[in-house]
Scaffold this active site. Structure first.
Site, mmCIF file in Angstrom:
data_model
loop_
_atom_site.group_PDB
_atom_site.id
_atom_site.type_symbol
_atom_site.label_atom_id
_atom_site.label_comp_id
_atom_site.label_asym_id
_atom_site.label_seq_id
_atom_site.Cartn_x
_atom_site.Cartn_y
_atom_site.Cartn_z
ATOM 1 N N LYS A 78 0.831 -1.218 0.000
ATOM 2 C CA LYS A 78 0.000 0.000 0.000
ATOM 3 C C LYS A 78 0.862 1.262 0.000
ATOM 4 O O LYS A 78 1.864 1.349 0.709
ATOM 5 C CB LYS A 78 -0.896 0.047 1.236
ATOM 6 N N HIS A 111 -3.569 3.541 0.050
ATOM 7 C CA HIS A 111 -3.962 3.209 1.424
ATOM 8 C C HIS A 111 -5.229 3.953 1.878
ATOM 9 O O HIS A 111 -6.127 3.378 2.467
ATOM 10 C CB HIS A 111 -2.793 3.495 2.374
#
Ligand code: A2P
Length: 284
Positions: A78, A111
């Site tokens: 991420k 993210h």
């Protein structure tokens, strides 16, 4: 999708395991290596990692030491919030891969979306970041790309400029947090959902309804929650550092919750989100 299916297929044809191992809060270094090695032994192949967890080198070492080839691991990473934007995203992905000592991610995710509250240009930040994600896919640094924590409004907005739609959206999902709008949007646009905090960050494990179902099915409360996520069509990402719990959690595919019991869990009173966008926390 078959209820017993052990893998799902992303929009670009990439096969992804039906359960993953969450690595948030796992300390770095050799501890991460040991815990991920134990997760491999328990049968996990999908690793949910993130730059901000600070444990990429230890996780990468576990992959290098694994008694099976790299292509049996499904490595997900991420992009952290401070790295959004086109060039910065390209760089951040390559830096993560370097820390992991890997050539590619199977899946690379944004993210958190840029917060609408915090950034007046949130839309273009998300669009530019996504353009970089598409580039990473084209360049082979990621075999699939997606987002985390995008609700249906943010997904619709991203779709206006995206050439490739996110293949997956990782969201908080567990009984008491049904995320119905987002799930419906993802289902109707061919995006697979991953469920973070499938145990409600542990809060569901002593919930009376979950305990009663666990007793009736002769399963554990964790298995009831994980099974609920899987039957919603999502990929649960439970976190534990404990090897026997790792096995317990991955064993949630050996039974099926009846429709009426799914409904009982659907109807649990709403729980507050476990976490909100850190962009907003920084404004407080
Ligand atoms: P631990 O690491 O001590 O096992 P979530 O994945 O929803 O965020 O929940 C994670 C929390 O649930 C952690 O505190 C973890 O603690 C705990 N946990 C994970 N699996 C189990 C399990 N099978 N039984 C009890 N607690 C669990």
């Amino acid at each position: 999708m078959s209820k017993q299916q052990k893998a799902l297929t992303l929009a670009n044809g990439l096969v992804i395991p039906a359960i993953g191992f969450g690595t948030w809060q796992i300390p770095g270094g050799t501890i991460a290596t040991e815990i991920v090695t134990a997760a491999f032994s328990a049968g996990y192949r999908l690793l949910d990692t993130a730059a901000v967890y600070g444990n990429e080198p230890g996780i990468g070492a576990a992959i290098l030491q694994a008694p099976f080839p790299r292509d049996e691991v499904f490595l997900s990473g991420k992009l952290w919030n401070t790295k959004r934007g086109y060039e910065s995203t390209l760089r951040a992905c390559r830096q993560s891969l370097k820390r992991l000592k890997q050539e590619y991610f199977d899946l690379y995710l944004i993210h958190w979306p840029a917060s609408i509250q915090r950034f007046s240009d949130w839309e273009s930040i998300n669009a530019d970041t996504w353009r970089a994600m598409e580039q990473l896919l084209a360049d082979g640094f990621a075999k699939a790309i997606g987002v985390c924590n995008f609700d249906s409004f943010l997904l619709k907005t991203l779709a206006k400029t995206a050439h490739i739609q996110p293949m997956l959206n990782q969201i908080e999902l567990h009984p008491g947090f049904n995320a119905e709008d987002t799930v419906a949007y993802c289902d109707s646009h061919g995006m697979i959902i991953e469920a973070w905090s499938p145990l409600g960050s542990g809060a569901l494990l002593d919930h009376p309804t979950v305990l009663a179902l666990a007793k009736r099915y002769a399963k554990t409360p964790a298995q009831i929650c994980i099974r609920w996520c899987a039957q919603k069509g999502a990929i649960p990402l439970p976190k534990t550092a404990n090897p026997s719990r790792m096995s317990e959690n991955i064993d949630a595919f050996s039974f099926e919750l009846a429709e009426e019991d799914m409904h009982i869990l659907d109807g649990l009173p709403a729980l507050a989100p476990s976490f909100t966008n850190p962009d907003d926390d920084e404004m407080k």
